[in-house]
Design a protein around this motif. Structure first.
Motif, short mmCIF file in Angstrom:
data_model
loop_
_atom_site.label_atom_id
_atom_site.label_comp_id
_atom_site.label_asym_id
_atom_site.label_seq_id
_atom_site.Cartn_x
_atom_site.Cartn_y
_atom_site.Cartn_z
N VAL A 168 -30.27 8.67 -14.35
CA VAL A 168 -31.74 9.07 -14.06
C VAL A 168 -32.53 7.73 -15.14
O VAL A 168 -31.83 7.47 -16.79
CB VAL A 168 -32.28 9.93 -15.44
CG1 VAL A 168 -33.06 10.09 -16.20
CG2 VAL A 168 -31.72 11.47 -13.60
N ALA A 169 -33.79 7.44 -15.02
CA ALA A 169 -34.37 6.61 -15.81
C ALA A 169 -33.92 6.42 -17.23
O ALA A 169 -34.78 7.96 -17.78
CB ALA A 169 -35.34 6.04 -15.45
N GLY A 170 -33.09 5.76 -18.87
CA GLY A 170 -34.25 6.15 -19.66
C GLY A 170 -32.72 7.15 -20.63
O GLY A 170 -32.54 6.75 -21.47
N VAL A 171 -31.66 6.85 -20.25
CA VAL A 171 -30.37 8.08 -20.02
C VAL A 171 -29.50 7.06 -21.10
O VAL A 171 -29.20 5.58 -19.94
CB VAL A 171 -29.76 8.57 -18.97
CG1 VAL A 171 -27.93 9.32 -19.32
CG2 VAL A 171 -30.72 10.16 -18.44
N ALA B 73 -34.90 9.60 -21.90
CA ALA B 73 -35.42 10.20 -20.27
C ALA B 73 -36.18 11.43 -20.68
O ALA B 73 -36.16 12.15 -20.89
CB ALA B 73 -33.94 10.18 -19.62
N ASP B 74 -37.36 11.69 -19.69
CA ASP B 74 -38.02 12.63 -19.09
C ASP B 74 -37.21 13.78 -19.20
O ASP B 74 -36.24 13.97 -17.96
CB ASP B 74 -38.98 12.69 -18.32
CG ASP B 74 -40.44 13.63 -17.54
OD1 ASP B 74 -40.86 13.53 -19.23
OD2 ASP B 74 -39.82 14.43 -16.65
N GLU B 75 -37.05 14.88 -19.66
CA GLU B 75 -36.57 16.49 -19.18
C GLU B 75 -36.37 16.32 -18.35
O GLU B 75 -35.79 17.57 -17.55
CB GLU B 75 -37.30 17.55 -19.96
CG GLU B 75 -37.08 17.04 -21.90
CD GLU B 75 -36.81 18.12 -22.73
OE1 GLU B 75 -37.92 19.59 -22.72
OE2 GLU B 75 -36.16 17.95 -24.03
N ALA B 76 -37.97 17.06 -17.57
CA ALA B 76 -38.25 16.86 -15.90
C ALA B 76 -36.96 16.35 -15.07
O ALA B 76 -36.68 17.06 -14.42
CB ALA B 76 -39.40 16.98 -15.32
N ALA B 77 -37.17 15.17 -15.48
CA ALA B 77 -36.45 14.23 -14.05
C ALA B 77 -34.79 14.70 -14.21
O ALA B 77 -34.48 14.97 -13.95
CB ALA B 77 -37.17 12.91 -14.92
N VAL C 145 -30.47 17.51 -12.17
CA VAL C 145 -29.26 18.17 -12.06
C VAL C 145 -29.14 19.19 -10.77
O VAL C 145 -28.15 19.27 -9.75
CB VAL C 145 -29.14 19.15 -13.01
CG1 VAL C 145 -28.19 20.19 -13.14
CG2 VAL C 145 -28.81 17.96 -13.87
N GLU C 146 -30.28 20.09 -10.16
CA GLU C 146 -30.75 20.90 -9.10
C GLU C 146 -30.85 19.96 -7.93
O GLU C 146 -30.64 19.75 -6.88
CB GLU C 146 -32.61 21.08 -9.42
CG GLU C 146 -31.90 22.11 -10.64
CD GLU C 146 -33.58 22.66 -11.32
OE1 GLU C 146 -34.58 22.88 -10.38
OE2 GLU C 146 -33.29 23.47 -12.01
N GLY C 147 -31.01 18.66 -8.25
CA GLY C 147 -31.01 18.08 -6.89
C GLY C 147 -29.79 17.44 -5.98
O GLY C 147 -29.36 17.47 -5.01
N ALA C 148 -28.86 17.98 -7.58
CA ALA C 148 -27.11 17.99 -6.38
C ALA C 148 -26.20 19.53 -6.38
O ALA C 148 -25.82 19.38 -6.27
CB ALA C 148 -26.33 17.34 -7.88
N GLY C 149 -26.98 20.25 -5.74
CA GLY C 149 -27.48 21.70 -6.16
C GLY C 149 -26.79 22.29 -6.71
O GLY C 149 -25.87 23.53 -7.05
N PHE C 150 -27.07 21.79 -8.33
CA PHE C 150 -26.69 22.82 -9.08
C PHE C 150 -28.29 23.22 -9.65
O PHE C 150 -29.02 23.11 -10.09
CB PHE C 150 -26.39 22.22 -10.53
CG PHE C 150 -24.72 21.87 -9.97
CD1 PHE C 150 -23.76 22.31 -8.89
CD2 PHE C 150 -24.34 20.15 -9.62
CE1 PHE C 150 -22.57 21.36 -9.15
CE2 PHE C 150 -23.77 19.55 -9.19
CZ PHE C 150 -22.42 20.15 -8.53
#
Length: 145
Positions: A19-22, A40-44, A49-54
């Protein structure tokens, strides 16, 4: 529920690091958390994490402010700094570290009021720099291997 192995923690670390900014990611298997350092933006972060299935959410703990405090020489000094900071409106907890010359204040107190309180007690203080951190609660990592 929760992370079950190093594969899960590694996957969470990998997606958050992208994620950008991490700047840094520390995933704690036992606590089911990921502490992300950077802008990094909290929503990003949650989306990654949710995009990875968690499942993920920003942990809702109170904010902290770290002060650099100069002039403390002994435990009496640290006690005085803790006392004056604890009296500032919005402060929930104070931890003063003589060796590191810091005071970590938990709560919603105004940074300028914290600095003023310490300086009013005869010490020099400034808000310590450093990148912001975001703590995520991560759930649902069940390994099938």
């Amino acid at each position: 529920e929760g992370m079950m192995c190093s594969h899960c923690t590694g996957k969470v670390e990998q997606v958050l690091s992208a994620v950008a900014g991490v700047k840094n990611v520390v995933v704690d298997l036992k606590a089911n958390t990921a502490v992300v350092t950077g802008s990094a933006d909290e929503a990003a972060l949650v989306a990654a994490v949710e995009g990875a299935g968690f499942r993920a959410r920003v942990a809702g703990g109170p904010p902290t402010t770290t002060l650099s405090v100069e002039g403390m020489m002994c435990s009496h000094c640290t006690g005085k700094v803790e006392q004056v900071l604890s009296a500032v409106a919005g402060v929930k907890n104070v931890v003063v570290d003589l060796k590191a010359n810091t005071a970590v204040v938990t709560g919603s107190a105004d940074e300028a009021a914290l600095v003023a309180a310490v300086e009013g007690a005869g010490f020099r203080a400034r808000v310590a720099g450093g990148p912001p951190t975001t703590t995520l609660s991560v759930e649902g990592m069940m390994c099938s291997h």
